[in-house]
Design a protein around this motif. Structure first.
Motif, PDB file in Angstrom:
ATOM      1  N   GLU A 134       0.882  -1.161   0.000  1.00 28.17           N
ATOM      2  CA  GLU A 134       0.000   0.000   0.000  1.00 28.17           C
ATOM      3  C   GLU A 134       0.918   1.208   0.000  1.00 28.17           C
ATOM      4  OE1 GLU A 134      -2.688  -0.175   3.317  1.00 28.17           O
ATOM      5  OE2 GLU A 134      -4.020  -1.545   2.251  1.00 28.17           O
ATOM      6  N   ILE A 135       0.669   2.120  -0.941  1.00 27.26           N
ATOM      7  CA  ILE A 135       1.549   3.277  -1.109  1.00 27.26           C
ATOM      8  C   ILE A 135       0.710   4.543  -1.268  1.00 27.26           C
ATOM      9  CG2 ILE A 135       3.322   1.858  -2.219  1.00 27.26           C
ATOM     10  CD1 ILE A 135       2.465   3.177  -4.910  1.00 27.26           C
ATOM     11  N   PRO A 136       1.319   5.712  -1.077  1.00 22.62           N
ATOM     12  CA  PRO A 136       0.601   6.946  -1.407  1.00 22.62           C
ATOM     13  C   PRO A 136       0.219   6.932  -2.891  1.00 22.62           C
ATOM     14  CG  PRO A 136       2.565   7.442  -0.124  1.00 22.62           C
ATOM     15  CD  PRO A 136       2.637   5.983  -0.488  1.00 22.62           C
ATOM     16  N   ARG A 137      -1.003   7.322  -3.206  1.00 19.84           N
ATOM     17  CA  ARG A 137      -1.516   7.241  -4.584  1.00 19.84           C
ATOM     18  C   ARG A 137      -0.615   7.901  -5.618  1.00 19.84           C
ATOM     19  NH1 ARG A 137      -6.820   7.833  -2.174  1.00 19.84           N
ATOM     20  NH2 ARG A 137      -7.899   5.890  -2.595  1.00 19.84           N
ATOM     21  N   GLU A 138       0.005   9.025  -5.255  1.00 18.31           N
ATOM     22  CA  GLU A 138       0.778   9.799  -6.225  1.00 18.31           C
ATOM     23  C   GLU A 138       2.211   9.291  -6.405  1.00 18.31           C
ATOM     24  OE1 GLU A 138      -1.020  11.865  -7.941  1.00 18.31           O
ATOM     25  OE2 GLU A 138      -2.709  11.556  -6.589  1.00 18.31           O
ATOM     26  N   MET A 139       2.596   8.257  -5.693  1.00 24.29           N
ATOM     27  CA  MET A 139       3.959   7.734  -5.755  1.00 24.29           C
ATOM     28  C   MET A 139       4.181   6.966  -7.061  1.00 24.29           C
ATOM     29  SD  MET A 139       5.749   5.480  -2.799  1.00 24.29           S
ATOM     30  CE  MET A 139       7.468   5.736  -2.486  1.00 24.29           C
ATOM     31  N   ALA A 140       5.349   7.113  -7.653  1.00 26.34           N
ATOM     32  CA  ALA A 140       5.716   6.373  -8.862  1.00 26.34           C
ATOM     33  C   ALA A 140       6.124   4.944  -8.475  1.00 26.34           C
ATOM     34  CB  ALA A 140       6.877   7.064  -9.571  1.00 26.34           C
ATOM     35  N   VAL A 141       5.956   4.006  -9.421  1.00 27.54           N
ATOM     36  CA  VAL A 141       6.342   2.619  -9.170  1.00 27.54           C
ATOM     37  C   VAL A 141       7.119   2.050 -10.348  1.00 27.54           C
ATOM     38  CG1 VAL A 141       4.442   2.080  -7.580  1.00 27.54           C
ATOM     39  CG2 VAL A 141       4.125   1.721 -10.033  1.00 27.54           C
ATOM     40  N   VAL A 142       8.060   1.161 -10.017  1.00 27.01           N
ATOM     41  CA  VAL A 142       8.738   0.307 -10.979  1.00 27.01           C
ATOM     42  C   VAL A 142       8.534  -1.106 -10.441  1.00 27.01           C
ATOM     43  CG1 VAL A 142      10.933  -0.343 -12.035  1.00 27.01           C
ATOM     44  CG2 VAL A 142      10.450   2.075 -11.556  1.00 27.01           C
ATOM     45  N   LEU A 143       7.818  -1.937 -11.199  1.00 30.44           N
ATOM     46  CA  LEU A 143       7.435  -3.268 -10.737  1.00 30.44           C
ATOM     47  C   LEU A 143       7.912  -4.301 -11.754  1.00 30.44           C
ATOM     48  CD1 LEU A 143       3.739  -2.328  -9.837  1.00 30.44           C
ATOM     49  CD2 LEU A 143       5.753  -2.240  -8.335  1.00 30.44           C
ATOM     50  N   LYS A 144       8.676  -5.307 -11.276  1.00 34.36           N
ATOM     51  CA  LYS A 144       9.231  -6.303 -12.196  1.00 34.36           C
ATOM     52  C   LYS A 144       9.186  -7.692 -11.568  1.00 34.36           C
ATOM     53  CE  LYS A 144      12.664  -3.039 -13.985  1.00 34.36           C
ATOM     54  NZ  LYS A 144      14.106  -2.812 -14.165  1.00 34.36           N
TER      55      LYS A 144
END
Length: 193
Positions: A134-144
């Motif tokens: 669960e993260i702040p909505r506006e946070m960027a993600v890199v998912l692999k």
């Protein structure tokens, strides 16, 4: 006299091993824990989740808290092979300005976290990490992820880079530009309404 019990899965494994020649019983260890951080400026921060075998699920929430549940499953025929797998594929958690990186390392990764060289490995075991965040909505993600896992996001409004090799992508409620690729899996992408 001390009473001993055997679990149903252990009993089934024992029956199969006795009934089917050539079937080996693997040792299995499972663990689950939570890591938490506070985002200083979610719009300028990135969460990187990078596993080799496993699923990734990320949900955007109204908070500056980042909560990551890590589920680990290690399987191998012997204790020595389990130790070898863990030493060759450690979980690395690194927080530096603007980035929280959770990475399953491996001998065939290069310094830039890409792939290189020979990926053949003689150890017959497996190590799986599933990540649920669960993260702040506006946070960027890199998912692999590479094997045996799907990547799912819900209500992530920061930029995104999502990569999978042998699994699907289900990205819902996206609110920014980004990229998503898979080699062997279905792709479902929905922007926020």
């Amino acid at each position: 006299m001390k009473k001993q019990t055997i679990g149903l899965s252990s009993l089934l494994s024992l029956i199969l091993a006795l009934a089917l020649p050539g079937v080996s019983i693997a040792l299995v260890e499972s663990d689950r824990w939570t890591e938490s951080w506070r985002a200083v400026d979610p719009e300028d921060e990135t969460l990187v989740l990078d596993t080799i075998e496993g699923s990734i699920r990320v949900r955007g929430v109204e908070s500056n808290e980042i909560r990551l549940v890590i589920e680990k499953r290690l399987e191998a025929p012997t204790r020595a092979e389990m130790e070898e797998i863990e030493s060759m594929m450690p979980l690395r958690i690194d927080r530096r300005p603007g980035v929280i990186e959770v990475l399953v390392d491996a001998p065939w990764r290069d310094e830039g976290n890409g792939w290189h060289g020979d990926r053949h490995w003689s150890n017959p075991g497996s190590l799986r990490y599933d990540f649920t965040a669960e993260i702040p909505r506006e946070m960027a993600v890199v998912l692999k992820t590479v094997n045996d896992g799907e990547i799912r996001t819900e209500d992530v409004r920061g930029s995104f880079e999502v990569r999978n090799v042998n699994g699907g992508l289900r990205l819902q409620g996206l609110g920014a530009a980004g990229s998503a690729k898979t080699v062997n899996g279905d792709v479902e992408i929905r922007k926020k309404p």
